[in-house]
Scaffold this motif. Structure first.
Motif, PDB file in Angstrom:
ATOM      1  N   SER A 231       0.794  -1.227   0.000  1.00  0.00           N
ATOM      2  CA  SER A 231       0.000   0.000   0.000  1.00  0.00           C
ATOM      3  C   SER A 231       0.827   1.279   0.000  1.00  0.00           C
ATOM      4  O   SER A 231       0.282   2.355  -0.270  1.00  0.00           O
ATOM      5  CB  SER A 231      -0.925   0.012   1.228  1.00  0.00           C
TER       6      SER A 231
ATOM      7  N   GLY B 283      -0.015   1.164  -4.223  1.00  0.00           N
ATOM      8  CA  GLY B 283      -0.263   2.398  -3.482  1.00  0.00           C
ATOM      9  C   GLY B 283      -0.101   3.624  -4.352  1.00  0.00           C
ATOM     10  O   GLY B 283      -0.873   4.584  -4.239  1.00  0.00           O
TER      11      GLY B 283
ATOM     12  N   SER C 194      -0.680   3.675  -7.539  1.00  0.00           N
ATOM     13  CA  SER C 194      -1.820   3.683  -8.443  1.00  0.00           C
ATOM     14  C   SER C 194      -3.060   4.274  -7.767  1.00  0.00           C
ATOM     15  O   SER C 194      -3.801   5.057  -8.376  1.00  0.00           O
ATOM     16  CB  SER C 194      -2.115   2.258  -8.918  1.00  0.00           C
ATOM     17  N   ILE C 195      -3.271   3.919  -6.501  1.00  0.00           N
ATOM     18  CA  ILE C 195      -4.410   4.481  -5.763  1.00  0.00           C
ATOM     19  C   ILE C 195      -4.261   5.995  -5.634  1.00  0.00           C
ATOM     20  O   ILE C 195      -5.207   6.759  -5.859  1.00  0.00           O
ATOM     21  CB  ILE C 195      -4.527   3.827  -4.371  1.00  0.00           C
ATOM     22  N   TYR C 196      -3.055   6.433  -5.286  1.00  0.00           N
ATOM     23  CA  TYR C 196      -2.782   7.865  -5.144  1.00  0.00           C
ATOM     24  C   TYR C 196      -3.034   8.592  -6.461  1.00  0.00           C
ATOM     25  O   TYR C 196      -3.631   9.680  -6.486  1.00  0.00           O
ATOM     26  CB  TYR C 196      -1.331   8.039  -4.695  1.00  0.00           C
TER      27      TYR C 196
ATOM     28  N   LYS D 183      -5.024   7.636  -8.966  1.00  0.00           N
ATOM     29  CA  LYS D 183      -6.458   7.632  -9.294  1.00  0.00           C
ATOM     30  C   LYS D 183      -7.187   8.761  -8.572  1.00  0.00           C
ATOM     31  O   LYS D 183      -8.011   9.470  -9.172  1.00  0.00           O
ATOM     32  CB  LYS D 183      -7.079   6.286  -8.913  1.00  0.00           C
TER      33      LYS D 183
ATOM     34  N   TYR E 270     -12.455   8.838  -8.337  1.00  0.00           N
ATOM     35  CA  TYR E 270     -12.702   8.399  -6.971  1.00  0.00           C
ATOM     36  C   TYR E 270     -13.341   7.017  -6.908  1.00  0.00           C
ATOM     37  O   TYR E 270     -13.103   6.254  -5.962  1.00  0.00           O
ATOM     38  CB  TYR E 270     -13.588   9.412  -6.253  1.00  0.00           C
TER      39      TYR E 270
ATOM     40  N   GLY F   1     -10.515   4.439  -7.623  1.00  0.00           N
ATOM     41  CA  GLY F   1      -9.613   4.525  -6.489  1.00  0.00           C
ATOM     42  C   GLY F   1     -10.212   3.923  -5.226  1.00  0.00           C
ATOM     43  O   GLY F   1      -9.511   3.272  -4.449  1.00  0.00           O
ATOM     44  N   SER F   2     -11.508   4.092  -5.042  1.00  0.00           N
ATOM     45  CA  SER F   2     -12.184   3.508  -3.878  1.00  0.00           C
ATOM     46  C   SER F   2     -12.230   1.992  -3.984  1.00  0.00           C
ATOM     47  O   SER F   2     -12.081   1.287  -2.984  1.00  0.00           O
ATOM     48  CB  SER F   2     -13.599   4.075  -3.757  1.00  0.00           C
TER      49      SER F   2
ATOM     50  N   MET G  52     -10.011   0.128  -5.468  1.00  0.00           N
ATOM     51  CA  MET G  52      -8.662  -0.330  -5.150  1.00  0.00           C
ATOM     52  C   MET G  52      -8.395  -0.243  -3.651  1.00  0.00           C
ATOM     53  O   MET G  52      -7.723  -1.110  -3.074  1.00  0.00           O
ATOM     54  CB  MET G  52      -7.654   0.498  -5.937  1.00  0.00           C
ATOM     55  N   SER G  53      -8.937   0.777  -3.005  1.00  0.00           N
ATOM     56  CA  SER G  53      -8.791   0.900  -1.549  1.00  0.00           C
ATOM     57  C   SER G  53      -9.528  -0.231  -0.840  1.00  0.00           C
ATOM     58  O   SER G  53      -9.039  -0.762   0.165  1.00  0.00           O
ATOM     59  CB  SER G  53      -9.332   2.247  -1.079  1.00  0.00           C
TER      60      SER G  53
END
Length: 273
Positions: A209, A226, A228-230, A232, A238, A241-242, A244-245
């Motif tokens: 992460s 991590g 990639s999430i940042y 997105k 969102y 990204g959500s 993936m979170s």
């Protein structure tokens, strides 16, 4: 007028009769958890299932139909696995040496001290050292940074488990004719597995992460989950990204369930002894 006086009198009595109990000290913690844990999780969950103002699974479809997203997840898991192997190879002997041959907590403190410094400062300092030595940044420096930052999380749970082991097991094995190597492999290692599993979880999940370490120690050449999430969320995606979170959250839940089940099995096994 009388009603107002009675109201203030009743409120004054409540204040007067107020007692500070242990329950009162939990209120700030509960408030903190609601504001910074529960509400963000609810928002992530809502964003994962919302697109265009309506309920949908499109965000999940967008992520799982993207080869690049799945490839980043796979690469991140491989980097996390490689980091765990190195941390375990270094951490177990160190924890065993400290637990067996030293009684003071000085050496343990030396491993805890780096954790008191912000990991971003540690990472920037590591990058400065690499630049000073002329080492090219890339996957190798990223893994070095991962090991450097997360090695204490492998050592501490193993050390705690080894310290709390009943030494009579090893003594009994020695009395029955087992060599030191047999005692280590057949007694110490199996009984230390709860600490090993805890250390693996505490290293593997943050490795996947994290995004600052991989970005800074590779100049953006290594792109992990991590990161990639940042990206997105920065791009305003969102929903994806959500999703993936939530995948990361699922990793955490599965790891905790596995740890709890493993610890219960170990406890039951010790009770049989």
């Amino acid at each position: 007028m009388n009603k107002a006086v009675n109201f203030f009198n009743s409120q004054f009595k409540k204040v007067k009769n107020f007692r500070i109990t242990r329950k009162v000290f939990s209120y700030p913690y509960i408030l903190f958890m609601l504001l910074f844990v529960v509400i963000p999780l609810v928002m992530i969950l809502a964003n994962a299932f919302m697109a265009g103002g309506s309920f949908t699974f499109q965000n999940f479809a967008d992520f799982f139909s993207s080869p690049s997203g799945l490839l980043v997840l796979l690469e991140s898991m491989l980097v996390g696995l490689f980091t765990v192997v190195i941390c375990l190879a270094i951490g177990f002997p160190v924890a065993y040496f400290i637990a067996k041959y030293t009684k003071s907590g000085t050496l343990v403190l030396l491993f805890i001290l780096p954790m008191w410094v912000n990991f971003l400062i540690r990472t920037l300092s590591t990058k400065a050292l690499f630049d000073l030595m002329g080492i090219q940044l890339g996957l190798g420096t990223v893994i070095f940074g991962m090991v450097y930052n997360f090695l204490p999380f492998m050592i501490l749970p193993i050390h705690t488990t080894l310290t709390n082991l009943d030494k009579h097991f090893a003594e009994a094995a020695g009395d029955l004719g087992a060599s030191e190597m047999q005692v280590f492999l057949k007694v110490i290692v199996p009984l230390s597995l709860p600490g090993v599993v805890s250390g693996i979880t505490m290293v593997f999940i943050p490795t996947i992460s994290t995004f600052a370490i991989s970005s800074l120690l590779s100049n953006g050449m290594v792109f992990l989950f991590g990161d990639s999430i940042y990206t997105k969320f920065n791009q305003g995606l969102y929903g994806v990204g959500s999703v993936m979170s939530l995948i990361m959250f699922a990793f955490v839940l599965v790891s905790n369930m596995f740890m709890n089940k493993f610890n219960k099995a170990q406890t039951a096994g010790r009770q049989l002894w």
